[in-house]
Design a protein around this motif. Structure first.
Motif, PDB file in Angstrom:
ATOM      1  N   LEU A 189      16.202  20.780  40.382  1.00  0.00           N
ATOM      2  CA  LEU A 189      15.098  21.337  39.597  1.00  0.00           C
ATOM      3  C   LEU A 189      13.934  20.362  39.533  1.00  0.00           C
ATOM      4  CD1 LEU A 189      14.833  19.949  36.500  1.00  0.00           C
ATOM      5  CD2 LEU A 189      16.956  21.185  36.178  1.00  0.00           C
ATOM      6  N   ILE A 190      12.766  20.920  39.249  1.00  0.00           N
ATOM      7  CA  ILE A 190      11.563  20.145  38.964  1.00  0.00           C
ATOM      8  C   ILE A 190      10.932  20.759  37.718  1.00  0.00           C
ATOM      9  CG2 ILE A 190      10.212  21.558  40.569  1.00  0.00           C
ATOM     10  CD1 ILE A 190       8.363  19.146  40.944  1.00  0.00           C
ATOM     11  N   GLY A 191      10.511  19.893  36.799  1.00  0.00           N
ATOM     12  CA  GLY A 191       9.961  20.392  35.547  1.00  0.00           C
ATOM     13  C   GLY A 191       8.751  19.601  35.099  1.00  0.00           C
ATOM     14  N   THR A 192       7.992  20.175  34.181  1.00  0.00           N
ATOM     15  CA  THR A 192       6.842  19.499  33.577  1.00  0.00           C
ATOM     16  C   THR A 192       6.975  19.567  32.058  1.00  0.00           C
ATOM     17  OG1 THR A 192       5.502  21.523  33.576  1.00  0.00           O
ATOM     18  CG2 THR A 192       5.346  20.094  35.504  1.00  0.00           C
ATOM     19  N   HIS A 193       6.800  18.426  31.402  1.00  0.00           N
ATOM     20  CA  HIS A 193       6.764  18.359  29.945  1.00  0.00           C
ATOM     21  C   HIS A 193       5.311  18.236  29.482  1.00  0.00           C
ATOM     22  CE1 HIS A 193      10.766  16.701  30.930  1.00  0.00           C
ATOM     23  NE2 HIS A 193      11.154  17.186  29.773  1.00  0.00           N
ATOM     24  N   THR A 194       4.993  18.908  28.406  1.00  0.00           N
ATOM     25  CA  THR A 194       3.721  18.694  27.719  1.00  0.00           C
ATOM     26  C   THR A 194       4.036  18.486  26.243  1.00  0.00           C
ATOM     27  OG1 THR A 194       2.516  20.092  29.276  1.00  0.00           O
ATOM     28  CG2 THR A 194       1.452  19.612  27.176  1.00  0.00           C
ATOM     29  N   ILE A 195       3.719  17.306  25.743  1.00  0.00           N
ATOM     30  CA  ILE A 195       4.049  16.940  24.369  1.00  0.00           C
ATOM     31  C   ILE A 195       2.760  16.661  23.608  1.00  0.00           C
ATOM     32  CG2 ILE A 195       5.293  15.308  22.902  1.00  0.00           C
ATOM     33  CD1 ILE A 195       7.103  14.773  25.345  1.00  0.00           C
ATOM     34  N   THR A 196       2.504  17.432  22.577  1.00  0.00           N
ATOM     35  CA  THR A 196       1.338  17.202  21.725  1.00  0.00           C
ATOM     36  C   THR A 196       1.807  16.569  20.415  1.00  0.00           C
ATOM     37  OG1 THR A 196       1.432  19.379  20.651  1.00  0.00           O
ATOM     38  CG2 THR A 196       0.234  19.226  22.724  1.00  0.00           C
ATOM     39  N   THR A 197       1.144  15.504  20.018  1.00  0.00           N
ATOM     40  CA  THR A 197       1.517  14.767  18.815  1.00  0.00           C
ATOM     41  C   THR A 197       0.322  14.638  17.878  1.00  0.00           C
ATOM     42  OG1 THR A 197       3.148  13.480  20.055  1.00  0.00           O
ATOM     43  CG2 THR A 197       2.486  12.618  17.912  1.00  0.00           C
ATOM     44  N   LYS A 198       0.521  14.955  16.612  1.00  0.00           N
ATOM     45  CA  LYS A 198      -0.515  14.814  15.596  1.00  0.00           C
ATOM     46  C   LYS A 198       0.032  13.954  14.465  1.00  0.00           C
ATOM     47  CE  LYS A 198      -3.695  17.433  12.642  1.00  0.00           C
ATOM     48  NZ  LYS A 198      -4.147  18.791  12.246  1.00  0.00           N
ATOM     49  N   ILE A 199      -0.618  12.825  14.218  1.00  0.00           N
ATOM     50  CA  ILE A 199      -0.175  11.878  13.193  1.00  0.00           C
ATOM     51  C   ILE A 199      -1.225  11.817  12.092  1.00  0.00           C
ATOM     52  CG2 ILE A 199       0.463   9.485  12.714  1.00  0.00           C
ATOM     53  CD1 ILE A 199       1.209   9.238  15.683  1.00  0.00           C
ATOM     54  N   GLY A 200      -0.809  12.032  10.864  1.00  0.00           N
ATOM     55  CA  GLY A 200      -1.704  11.950   9.717  1.00  0.00           C
ATOM     56  C   GLY A 200      -1.308  10.802   8.801  1.00  0.00           C
ATOM     57  N   VAL A 201      -2.290   9.994   8.426  1.00  0.00           N
ATOM     58  CA  VAL A 201      -2.049   8.843   7.536  1.00  0.00           C
ATOM     59  C   VAL A 201      -2.992   8.941   6.351  1.00  0.00           C
ATOM     60  CG1 VAL A 201      -1.965   6.334   7.348  1.00  0.00           C
ATOM     61  CG2 VAL A 201      -1.422   7.437   9.541  1.00  0.00           C
ATOM     62  N   GLU A 202      -2.431   8.884   5.158  1.00  0.00           N
ATOM     63  CA  GLU A 202      -3.236   8.967   3.929  1.00  0.00           C
ATOM     64  C   GLU A 202      -2.831   7.839   2.990  1.00  0.00           C
ATOM     65  OE1 GLU A 202      -4.391  12.764   1.509  1.00  0.00           O
ATOM     66  OE2 GLU A 202      -2.562  11.943   0.604  1.00  0.00           O
ATOM     67  N   VAL A 203      -3.846   7.144   2.494  1.00  0.00           N
ATOM     68  CA  VAL A 203      -3.619   6.032   1.567  1.00  0.00           C
ATOM     69  C   VAL A 203      -3.982   6.473   0.167  1.00  0.00           C
ATOM     70  CG1 VAL A 203      -4.267   3.678   0.940  1.00  0.00           C
ATOM     71  CG2 VAL A 203      -4.090   4.338   3.355  1.00  0.00           C
ATOM     72  N   GLN A 204      -3.076   6.227  -0.773  1.00  0.00           N
ATOM     73  CA  GLN A 204      -3.331   6.532  -2.181  1.00  0.00           C
ATOM     74  C   GLN A 204      -3.326   5.217  -2.953  1.00  0.00           C
ATOM     75  OE1 GLN A 204      -3.936   9.720  -3.649  1.00  0.00           O
ATOM     76  NE2 GLN A 204      -4.588   8.345  -5.262  1.00  0.00           N
ATOM     77  N   GLY A 205      -4.483   4.866  -3.564  1.00  0.00           N
ATOM     78  CA  GLY A 205      -4.587   3.617  -4.304  1.00  0.00           C
ATOM     79  C   GLY A 205      -4.154   3.770  -5.749  1.00  0.00           C
ATOM     80  N   THR A 234       0.848  -1.196   0.000  1.00  0.00           N
ATOM     81  CA  THR A 234       0.000   0.000   0.000  1.00  0.00           C
ATOM     82  C   THR A 234       0.884   1.246   0.000  1.00  0.00           C
ATOM     83  OG1 THR A 234      -1.736  -1.137   1.242  1.00  0.00           O
ATOM     84  CG2 THR A 234      -1.774   1.277   1.257  1.00  0.00           C
ATOM     85  N   SER A 235       0.537   2.216  -0.849  1.00  0.00           N
ATOM     86  CA  SER A 235       1.263   3.493  -0.871  1.00  0.00           C
ATOM     87  C   SER A 235       0.712   4.394   0.227  1.00  0.00           C
ATOM     88  CB  SER A 235       1.115   4.178  -2.234  1.00  0.00           C
ATOM     89  OG  SER A 235       1.723   3.400  -3.246  1.00  0.00           O
ATOM     90  N   LEU A 236       1.572   4.751   1.149  1.00  0.00           N
ATOM     91  CA  LEU A 236       1.135   5.469   2.346  1.00  0.00           C
ATOM     92  C   LEU A 236       1.898   6.792   2.476  1.00  0.00           C
ATOM     93  CD1 LEU A 236      -0.955   4.421   4.417  1.00  0.00           C
ATOM     94  CD2 LEU A 236       0.960   3.869   5.916  1.00  0.00           C
ATOM     95  N   ASN A 237       1.144   7.882   2.615  1.00  0.00           N
ATOM     96  CA  ASN A 237       1.732   9.191   2.923  1.00  0.00           C
ATOM     97  C   ASN A 237       1.468   9.490   4.401  1.00  0.00           C
ATOM     98  OD1 ASN A 237       2.501   9.676   0.215  1.00  0.00           O
ATOM     99  ND2 ASN A 237       0.415  10.361  -0.261  1.00  0.00           N
ATOM    100  N   THR A 238       2.519   9.745   5.141  1.00  0.00           N
ATOM    101  CA  THR A 238       2.395   9.908   6.593  1.00  0.00           C
ATOM    102  C   THR A 238       3.073  11.200   7.041  1.00  0.00           C
ATOM    103  OG1 THR A 238       2.690   7.501   6.701  1.00  0.00           O
ATOM    104  CG2 THR A 238       2.625   8.690   8.782  1.00  0.00           C
ATOM    105  N   SER A 239       2.477  11.830   8.039  1.00  0.00           N
ATOM    106  CA  SER A 239       3.060  13.030   8.640  1.00  0.00           C
ATOM    107  C   SER A 239       2.981  12.915  10.149  1.00  0.00           C
ATOM    108  CB  SER A 239       2.331  14.294   8.171  1.00  0.00           C
ATOM    109  OG  SER A 239       0.987  14.290   8.623  1.00  0.00           O
ATOM    110  N   ILE A 240       3.945  13.537  10.824  1.00  0.00           N
ATOM    111  CA  ILE A 240       3.930  13.585  12.279  1.00  0.00           C
ATOM    112  C   ILE A 240       4.422  14.964  12.719  1.00  0.00           C
ATOM    113  CG2 ILE A 240       6.209  12.476  12.379  1.00  0.00           C
ATOM    114  CD1 ILE A 240       5.373  11.365  15.138  1.00  0.00           C
ATOM    115  N   GLU A 241       3.627  15.605  13.564  1.00  0.00           N
ATOM    116  CA  GLU A 241       3.981  16.923  14.098  1.00  0.00           C
ATOM    117  C   GLU A 241       3.955  16.859  15.619  1.00  0.00           C
ATOM    118  OE1 GLU A 241       2.487  21.616  14.108  1.00  0.00           O
ATOM    119  OE2 GLU A 241       1.536  20.128  12.784  1.00  0.00           O
ATOM    120  N   THR A 242       5.039  17.310  16.225  1.00  0.00           N
ATOM    121  CA  THR A 242       5.166  17.261  17.680  1.00  0.00           C
ATOM    122  C   THR A 242       5.527  18.639  18.214  1.00  0.00           C
ATOM    123  OG1 THR A 242       5.958  14.975  17.557  1.00  0.00           O
ATOM    124  CG2 THR A 242       6.319  16.147  19.608  1.00  0.00           C
TER     125      THR A 242
END
Length: 299
Positions: free
Chosen positions: A171-187, A141-149
């Protein structure tokens, strides 16, 4: 000769009496500040490394080397552990902009806010079947994928040791990680096309050690190392981060720095009717410029 000496002595005594009277009167009226007051104020000031400034803004570039493994299970309970570099053809390297703001509320206390964004895209024909969420993508399968963090980190550090040449603290710290994954199939035809988007937010906490050493009045070495692990209910996460940088003052309040850093994190959690298993590591060179401002008289 004796009369001349006596007259000179009397003249000096008279001049001294007049001068003393004027000085005393000026002090009473507030026209002259006694010297001993400044001496008392200066004795309360602390001598700290030259890079300890009230406010510091930093902007630069980060050449990242990534290792990304993500598994997403849907309602069916299935999900493949996908290596984004090997299975989906993502380039391990990418360059991003990083930003940092540091505020010193005192010579020992610092508050730091960090941010950077990572965006990557890839196109690949699959060489095996993979399942992401409730969707299975078959071999060839031909797959176009993107990931944004987006990576946000807020931390507070306190210098237990603070000397003219160095400082070391916790020190004390807090991480906040947002992840967006896009998957597109081209037939094979334009009519066969479908896409899917996955969004996740992962908050994490860390504890660590930080410090710096001023080798000269222009060059210093600064860095930190942090770690944390937490397991509660359906959330399981751990993080390990580090960075070290050589800082050089090029002009007044302007610094340039070259450093190396990285972050390894693994989080498992449920969100939006899906279970996420994110294992993401990155490291690489950082170069940035910093501008400092604000009062630097520390007590």
């Amino acid at each position: 000769m004796k009369n001349l000496t006596f007259n000179a002595s009397m003249l000096l005594l008279l001049f001294g009496s007049v001068l003393y009277g004027q000085t005393e009167e000026a002090v009473k009226t507030g026209e002259v500040t006694p010297v001993f007051q400044d001496t008392v104020v200066d004795s309360n000031l602390r001598d700290v490394p030259w890079y300890v400034e009230r406010y510091r803004i930093s902007v630069g570039g980060y050449e990242m080397l990534n290792n990304t493994n993500i598994g997403i299970e849907g309602t069916s309970g299935r999900g493949t552990d996908v290596d984004f570099e090997r299975d989906l053809g993502f380039d391990k390297k990418n360059t991003t902009i990083l930003a940092e703001f540091e505020w010193r509320s005192s010579s020992r206390s610092r508050f730091t806010l960090n941010y950077f964004n990572s965006r990557r895209n890839s196109g690949r024909t699959l060489d095996r079947d993979i399942t992401i969420g409730d969707e299975t993508y078959f071999i060839n399968t031909s797959l176009n994928t993107s990931i944004e963090t987006n990576f946000f980190r807020f931390s507070y550090g306190y210098a237990i040791f603070s000397k003219p040449k160095y400082e070391v603290g916790l020190l004390i710290g807090t991480h906040t990680i947002t992840t967006k994954i896009g998957v597109e199939v081209q037939g094979e035809t334009a009519n066969i096309e479908r896409s899917k988007t996955f969004d996740a937010v992962a908050p994490l906490v860390d504890f660590g050690i930080w410090g710096g050493y001023a080798f000269t009045d222009r060059f210093a070495l600064r860095g930190e190392i942090n770690y944390f692990q937490l397991r509660i209910d359906t959330f399981d996460g751990k993080t390990f981060g580090y960075n070290v940088a050589g800082v050089y003052r090029v002009w007044k309040k302007l610094d340039v720095a070259l450093g190396y850093g990285g972050l390894d994190l693994n989080v498992n959690f449920n969100q939006n009717n899906a279970h996420y298993d994110i294992d993401w590591g990155h490291n690489g060179l950082m170069i940035f410029a910093s501008y400092s401002f604000g009062n630097k008289k520390w007590r």
